[in-house]
Design a protein around this motif. Sequence first.
Motif, PDB file in Angstrom:
ATOM      1  N   ASN A 156       0.835  -1.204   0.000  1.00  9.90           N
ATOM      2  CA  ASN A 156       0.000   0.000   0.000  1.00  9.90           C
ATOM      3  C   ASN A 156       0.872   1.257   0.000  1.00  9.90           C
ATOM      4  OD1 ASN A 156      -2.416   1.536   0.242  1.00  9.90           O
ATOM      5  ND2 ASN A 156      -2.218   1.585   2.477  1.00  9.90           N
ATOM      6  N   SER A 157       1.998   1.192  -0.730  1.00  8.85           N
ATOM      7  CA  SER A 157       2.906   2.351  -0.729  1.00  8.85           C
ATOM      8  C   SER A 157       3.592   2.524  -2.081  1.00  8.85           C
ATOM      9  CB  SER A 157       3.948   2.215   0.389  1.00  8.85           C
ATOM     10  OG  SER A 157       4.528   0.916   0.412  1.00  8.85           O
ATOM     11  N   PRO A 158       2.818   2.829  -3.128  1.00 14.15           N
ATOM     12  CA  PRO A 158       3.430   2.986  -4.452  1.00 14.15           C
ATOM     13  C   PRO A 158       4.057   4.355  -4.694  1.00 14.15           C
ATOM     14  CG  PRO A 158       1.067   3.264  -4.614  1.00 14.15           C
ATOM     15  CD  PRO A 158       1.351   2.896  -3.180  1.00 14.15           C
ATOM     16  N   PHE A 159       3.649   5.368  -3.912  1.00 11.54           N
ATOM     17  CA  PHE A 159       4.113   6.732  -4.164  1.00 11.54           C
ATOM     18  C   PHE A 159       5.056   7.198  -3.053  1.00 11.54           C
ATOM     19  CE2 PHE A 159      -0.197   6.577  -6.110  1.00 11.54           C
ATOM     20  CZ  PHE A 159       0.194   6.728  -7.433  1.00 11.54           C
ATOM     21  N   TRP A 160       6.010   8.039  -3.437  1.00 11.31           N
ATOM     22  CA  TRP A 160       6.995   8.564  -2.483  1.00 11.31           C
ATOM     23  C   TRP A 160       7.441   9.941  -2.960  1.00 11.31           C
ATOM     24  CZ3 TRP A 160       8.895   7.489   2.211  1.00 11.31           C
ATOM     25  CH2 TRP A 160      10.137   8.005   2.590  1.00 11.31           C
ATOM     26  N   GLN A 161       7.256  10.936  -2.110  1.00  9.73           N
ATOM     27  CA  GLN A 161       7.683  12.303  -2.413  1.00  9.73           C
ATOM     28  C   GLN A 161       7.160  12.786  -3.769  1.00  9.73           C
ATOM     29  OE1 GLN A 161       8.815  14.287  -0.316  1.00  9.73           O
ATOM     30  NE2 GLN A 161      10.029  13.207   1.215  1.00  9.73           N
ATOM     31  N   GLY A 162       5.890  12.481  -4.021  1.00  9.00           N
ATOM     32  CA  GLY A 162       5.236  12.987  -5.217  1.00  9.00           C
ATOM     33  C   GLY A 162       5.474  12.192  -6.479  1.00  9.00           C
ATOM     34  N   GLN A 163       6.158  11.058  -6.376  1.00 13.67           N
ATOM     35  CA  GLN A 163       6.488  10.258  -7.554  1.00 13.67           C
ATOM     36  C   GLN A 163       6.000   8.822  -7.393  1.00 13.67           C
ATOM     37  OE1 GLN A 163       8.034  11.609 -10.272  1.00 13.67           O
ATOM     38  NE2 GLN A 163       8.071  13.586  -9.213  1.00 13.67           N
ATOM     39  N   ASP A 164       5.680   8.186  -8.533  1.00 14.90           N
ATOM     40  CA  ASP A 164       5.408   6.752  -8.525  1.00 14.90           C
ATOM     41  C   ASP A 164       6.749   6.028  -8.474  1.00 14.90           C
ATOM     42  OD1 ASP A 164       4.844   4.031  -9.218  1.00 14.90           O
ATOM     43  OD2 ASP A 164       2.967   4.677 -10.127  1.00 14.90           O
ATOM     44  N   THR A 165       6.936   5.211  -7.452  1.00 22.38           N
ATOM     45  CA  THR A 165       8.228   4.553  -7.237  1.00 22.38           C
ATOM     46  C   THR A 165       8.459   3.362  -8.151  1.00 22.38           C
ATOM     47  OG1 THR A 165       7.324   3.026  -5.585  1.00 22.38           O
ATOM     48  CG2 THR A 165       8.125   5.177  -4.796  1.00 22.38           C
ATOM     49  N   GLY A 166       7.381   2.836  -8.744  1.00 17.71           N
ATOM     50  CA  GLY A 166       7.493   1.575  -9.465  1.00 17.71           C
ATOM     51  C   GLY A 166       7.346   0.368  -8.556  1.00 17.71           C
ATOM     52  N   TYR A 167       7.288   0.605  -7.251  1.00 18.44           N
ATOM     53  CA  TYR A 167       7.113  -0.464  -6.267  1.00 18.44           C
ATOM     54  C   TYR A 167       5.663  -0.492  -5.790  1.00 18.44           C
ATOM     55  CZ  TYR A 167      12.181  -0.994  -5.771  1.00 18.44           C
ATOM     56  OH  TYR A 167      13.507  -1.239  -6.001  1.00 18.44           O
ATOM     57  N   ALA A 168       5.243  -1.663  -5.323  1.00 18.49           N
ATOM     58  CA  ALA A 168       3.935  -1.773  -4.682  1.00 18.49           C
ATOM     59  C   ALA A 168       4.032  -1.461  -3.192  1.00 18.49           C
ATOM     60  CB  ALA A 168       3.362  -3.176  -4.881  1.00 18.49           C
ATOM     61  N   ALA A 169       5.143  -1.859  -2.571  1.00 14.05           N
ATOM     62  CA  ALA A 169       5.346  -1.663  -1.129  1.00 14.05           C
ATOM     63  C   ALA A 169       6.691  -0.982  -0.911  1.00 14.05           C
ATOM     64  CB  ALA A 169       5.282  -2.994  -0.386  1.00 14.05           C
ATOM     65  N   TYR A 170       6.776   0.281  -1.297  1.00 14.18           N
ATOM     66  CA  TYR A 170       8.045   0.996  -1.161  1.00 14.18           C
ATOM     67  C   TYR A 170       8.403   1.225   0.304  1.00 14.18           C
ATOM     68  CZ  TYR A 170      11.833   4.194  -2.250  1.00 14.18           C
ATOM     69  OH  TYR A 170      13.074   4.778  -2.352  1.00 14.18           O
ATOM     70  N   ARG A 171       7.410   1.235   1.171  1.00 11.63           N
ATOM     71  CA  ARG A 171       7.687   1.379   2.606  1.00 11.63           C
ATOM     72  C   ARG A 171       8.768   0.415   3.064  1.00 11.63           C
ATOM     73  NH1 ARG A 171       7.015  -1.257   7.287  1.00 11.63           N
ATOM     74  NH2 ARG A 171       6.325  -3.016   6.016  1.00 11.63           N
ATOM     75  N   SER A 172       8.691  -0.826   2.614  1.00 11.06           N
ATOM     76  CA  SER A 172       9.653  -1.823   3.081  1.00 11.06           C
ATOM     77  C   SER A 172      11.068  -1.502   2.633  1.00 11.06           C
ATOM     78  CB  SER A 172       9.255  -3.223   2.607  1.00 11.06           C
ATOM     79  OG  SER A 172       9.431  -3.355   1.207  1.00 11.06           O
ATOM     80  N   ARG A 173      11.201  -0.844   1.484  1.00  7.22           N
ATOM     81  CA  ARG A 173      12.535  -0.459   1.007  1.00  7.22           C
ATOM     82  C   ARG A 173      13.092   0.688   1.857  1.00  7.22           C
ATOM     83  NH1 ARG A 173      14.145  -4.507  -0.167  1.00  7.22           N
ATOM     84  NH2 ARG A 173      12.356  -5.100   1.080  1.00  7.22           N
ATOM     85  N   VAL A 174      12.233   1.584   2.280  1.00  9.09           N
ATOM     86  CA  VAL A 174      12.669   2.663   3.172  1.00  9.09           C
ATOM     87  C   VAL A 174      13.004   2.094   4.549  1.00  9.09           C
ATOM     88  CG1 VAL A 174      12.000   4.838   4.263  1.00  9.09           C
ATOM     89  CG2 VAL A 174      11.289   4.353   1.912  1.00  9.09           C
TER      90      VAL A 174
END
Length: 363
Positions: A156-174
Amino acid sequence: MRTVGVEEELLLVDPDSGEPKALSAAVLAHAAQDDPGQDVFEKELFGQMLEFATHPQSEMAALGAEIVRCRKEAARLAGELGCAVAALATSPLPVSPSISVNERYQWMAERYGTAAQEQLVCGCHVHVSVESDEEAVAVVDRLRPWLAVLCALSANSPFWQGQDTGYAAYRSRVWGRWPSAGPTELFGSAERYHRRVADMVATGVILDEAMAYFDARPSARYPTVEIRVADVCLRADTAVLVAALARALVETATRDWRAGGRPLDHSVSLLRLAAWQAARSGLDRDLLDPVTMRPRPAADVVRSLLEHLGDALIESDDAARVEGAIAELLSWGNGAREQRLLMERTGSLRDVVAECVRHTQGE
């Protein structure tokens, strides 16, 4: 029957702009004024976050009702101070996070620099009761290959700082930027687990045992195993699904341990790849099969999880609920897909946040 409790971290946002607002201290003070004895809402690392914890529940219907109640109460408290709550694992809009006033949090900010300053991410942690420390560690050893599937389901985290990250769960990468975060090797015993954590603390790299940010760990506060891989879920029903699967995983792992079974001996390197694949793809492409560590369609991997947990789900009377929720996710998508569809339809991240605020409250 094993009890289950859920901790959810919510984003505090401006109801008009959708931008995160650092009002957690004010919301917590308001909650304490309303109910001086309240033990539901807690401070988090950043002022733009609000955490709540349910009570232990043995029935998933009761757990779901409490999650909904806590979300609505959080929305009420925040709304009376001019902000809203959103079950978003990252902020779609740009944000400069504000560290909460707290000696521990200030130490973390100074120690870890940018890696800490960028940790405005919201997770869903599930606590499942266990009978002993040895059981807890045996469970943690056996959960390892299956945890990436929970990440994919909850993504539930595809967006980060106004951009589409290309990830579905970018939270886990952070989250993975913390030096102690991620999958673990096999421990084999409670004594070895605690020795390993003590060695980590002795390095001085982490402050204390609470900073052993493993994907799953014996809780230092409760007689539980804490599973920490899930994004906060956009919809309460998905959080209940994650909790039901977590309980079944713990029960299945315990039975295997008691029967003398051996945990799968995947390397941490492979487990990290499985976690990366789940974060990148969610349910939209291949995942790594938890047994073979080879790519398979996500739907097939999820069905393998259900087969693995079949007996435990039937005995807890969760099978029908879980199968229905899984079918819905595979058909309609998780929070990441829903956010992207909202963005496609509206063309506005502000509108994405506004719609997610409504979903958080069950509208």
